[in-house]
Design a protein around this motif. Structure first.
Motif, PDB file in Angstrom:
ATOM      1  N   VAL A 106       1.294   5.679   0.425  1.00 61.75           N
ATOM      2  CA  VAL A 106       0.654   6.915   0.882  1.00 61.75           C
ATOM      3  C   VAL A 106       0.253   7.692  -0.370  1.00 61.75           C
ATOM      4  CG1 VAL A 106       0.973   9.086   2.118  1.00 61.75           C
ATOM      5  CG2 VAL A 106       1.937   6.967   3.053  1.00 61.75           C
ATOM      6  N   SER A 138       6.856   0.889  -0.633  1.00 61.99           N
ATOM      7  CA  SER A 138       7.130   1.067  -2.067  1.00 61.99           C
ATOM      8  C   SER A 138       7.891   2.356  -2.348  1.00 61.99           C
ATOM      9  CB  SER A 138       5.815   1.079  -2.852  1.00 61.99           C
ATOM     10  OG  SER A 138       5.140  -0.132  -2.668  1.00 61.99           O
ATOM     11  N   GLY A 139       8.077   3.190  -1.324  1.00 64.00           N
ATOM     12  CA  GLY A 139       8.885   4.398  -1.491  1.00 64.00           C
ATOM     13  C   GLY A 139       8.107   5.612  -1.956  1.00 64.00           C
ATOM     14  N   ALA A 140       6.765   5.532  -1.932  1.00 60.87           N
ATOM     15  CA  ALA A 140       5.974   6.680  -2.426  1.00 60.87           C
ATOM     16  C   ALA A 140       6.193   7.903  -1.532  1.00 60.87           C
ATOM     17  CB  ALA A 140       4.495   6.317  -2.477  1.00 60.87           C
ATOM     18  N   GLN A 150       0.868  -1.172   0.000  1.00 60.05           N
ATOM     19  CA  GLN A 150       0.000   0.000   0.000  1.00 60.05           C
ATOM     20  C   GLN A 150       0.903   1.219   0.000  1.00 60.05           C
ATOM     21  OE1 GLN A 150      -3.192   0.593  -0.062  1.00 60.05           O
ATOM     22  NE2 GLN A 150      -3.926  -1.514  -0.005  1.00 60.05           N
ATOM     23  N   ASP A 155       4.338   4.643   9.094  1.00 59.88           N
ATOM     24  CA  ASP A 155       3.348   3.922   8.281  1.00 59.88           C
ATOM     25  C   ASP A 155       3.694   2.440   8.425  1.00 59.88           C
ATOM     26  OD1 ASP A 155       1.523   2.998   6.459  1.00 59.88           O
ATOM     27  OD2 ASP A 155       2.420   3.956   4.705  1.00 59.88           O
ATOM     28  N   LEU A 185      12.145  -1.065  13.214  1.00 65.23           N
ATOM     29  CA  LEU A 185      12.235   0.117  14.068  1.00 65.23           C
ATOM     30  C   LEU A 185      12.407  -0.258  15.541  1.00 65.23           C
ATOM     31  CD1 LEU A 185      12.254   2.901  12.918  1.00 65.23           C
ATOM     32  CD2 LEU A 185       9.884   3.177  13.573  1.00 65.23           C
ATOM     33  N   GLU A 186      11.875  -1.420  15.906  1.00 60.83           N
ATOM     34  CA  GLU A 186      11.995  -1.890  17.292  1.00 60.83           C
ATOM     35  C   GLU A 186      13.460  -2.028  17.704  1.00 60.83           C
ATOM     36  OE1 GLU A 186       9.976  -2.997  15.025  1.00 60.83           O
ATOM     37  OE2 GLU A 186       8.043  -3.587  15.858  1.00 60.83           O
ATOM     38  N   LEU A 243      11.914  -5.098   0.023  1.00 59.68           N
ATOM     39  CA  LEU A 243      11.429  -3.725  -0.164  1.00 59.68           C
ATOM     40  C   LEU A 243      12.566  -2.711  -0.084  1.00 59.68           C
ATOM     41  CD1 LEU A 243       8.096  -4.116   1.786  1.00 59.68           C
ATOM     42  CD2 LEU A 243       8.359  -3.786  -0.675  1.00 59.68           C
ATOM     43  N   GLU A 258      13.202   0.171   7.004  1.00 63.39           N
ATOM     44  CA  GLU A 258      12.352  -0.867   6.423  1.00 63.39           C
ATOM     45  C   GLU A 258      12.916  -2.223   6.837  1.00 63.39           C
ATOM     46  OE1 GLU A 258       9.401  -1.159   4.442  1.00 63.39           O
ATOM     47  OE2 GLU A 258       9.910  -3.220   4.958  1.00 63.39           O
TER      48      GLU A 258
END
Ligand SMILES: C[S@@+](CC[C@H](N)C(=O)[O-])C[C@H]1O[C@@H](n2cnc3c(N)ncnc32)[C@H](O)[C@@H]1O
Length: 277
Positions: free
Chosen positions: A79, A106-108, A77, A171, A156-157, A132, A127
């Protein structure tokens, strides 16, 4: 990010057909009425037109909106531009800012952020899926040295390397689980933005935010309704993108400056509680 848009053009028949074409590749381009070679397209200046078998096509320079909706290969998905524009404004993303995001997907949004912060800014994007990460490296032209994006292949954790960031956008599926990490990486007064697709995630996130010195400034959803632009029959298009996600915006306060627990925040079952880290 390099000059992602400079080599691309949009070819359209002003009806249903729209295609973003990267003119740095030498190839045959399929059209509804036939084909044209990219070497021929390169000779037509943006704003011009051409015909293939009596059908007229128009060639335009590719803008960021075109690139996100028609030029970017989606592996997740994304943004959407309608949300990305508001995110830029709400989070004060501007030239020279140092900002973070997760996940790259996807890098949007990465592309939009990178452009907004300019050459002097830095975007740190996290990521955890290596497929990805590699997708972003190839679609956004990372790794050629000419970029303001630093990509981290990491969950990120596991932590954020940077400190005193101006803004951070989340996101990811369970943003409440990484709040402490993000809180620590932001500078006081820094902007936090979050996108989640369901209302229960919004509630859960609000409950998580309540555990930190963070001021929630807005929870919102953006509807965009476009029109058929026929002067004599002006009316909305039959279809619209009815749902993308809910947006949560907040600002980091200095540790200790907040806050009595708000009693009106719904409390989840014990085993459902957000992890305060
Ligand atoms: C919806 S996609 C992001 C789309 C992206 N914002 C865009 O506009 O293209 C969510 C991404 O977050 C990544 N992700 C989920 N949880 C993560 C975590 N804890 N740390 C890093 N990446 C994560 C997923 O692998 C996925 O690529």
């Amino acid at each position: 990010m390099g000059d992602l848009l400079a080599t691309r053009v949009v070819v359209t028949d002003l009806a249903r057909f729209r295609k973003v074409i990267d003119l740095s590749d030498s190839k045959l381009v399929g059209l509804p009425s036939g084909h044209i070679h990219s070497d021929e397209l390169r000779k037509i200046p943006p704003g011009g037109s051409f015909e293939v078998r009596d059908k007229r096509y128009y060639i335009l320079s590719c803008d960021m909106h075109d690139f996100i909706l028609d030029g970017l290969k989606r592996n997740t998905q994304i943004v959407y531009p309608k949300d990305a524009g508001y995110i830029l404004m709400k989070m004060d993303i501007a030239p020279g800012k140092r900002i973070g995001e997760a996940g790259t997907g996807s890098g949007a949004l990465t592309a939009v952020f990178s452009r907004a912060i300019g050459d002097e800014g830095r975007l740190y994007t996290y990521e955890h899926d290596i497929g990805l990460v590699n997708h972003a490296i190839s679609t956004l032209g990372l790794g050629d040295g000419d970029t303001n994006i630093v990509i981290h292949h990491r969950a990120l954790e596991e932590g954020i390397d940077e400190q005193d960031l101006d803004a951070f956008f989340l996101d990811v599926r369970e943003p409440w689980k990484v709040l402490k990490t993000v809180y620590d990486a932001l500078k006081p007064s820094g902007h936090l933005g979050v996108l989640v697709p369901t209302t229960n995630q919004v509630s859960r996130m609000l409950q998580g935010l309540n555990l930190y010195d963070i001021l929630v400034t807005e929870v919102t959803e953006i509807f965009l309704r476009s029109y058929k632009h026929v002067p004599g029959r002006l009316r909305p298009l039959d279809r619209m993108v009815a749902h993308t996600g809910y947006l949560i915006f907040a600002r980091k306060l200095r540790p200790g400056s907040y806050k009595p627990f708000q009693k009106d925040v719904p409390v989840f079952e014990e085993d459902d509680e957000p992890d305060a880290g």
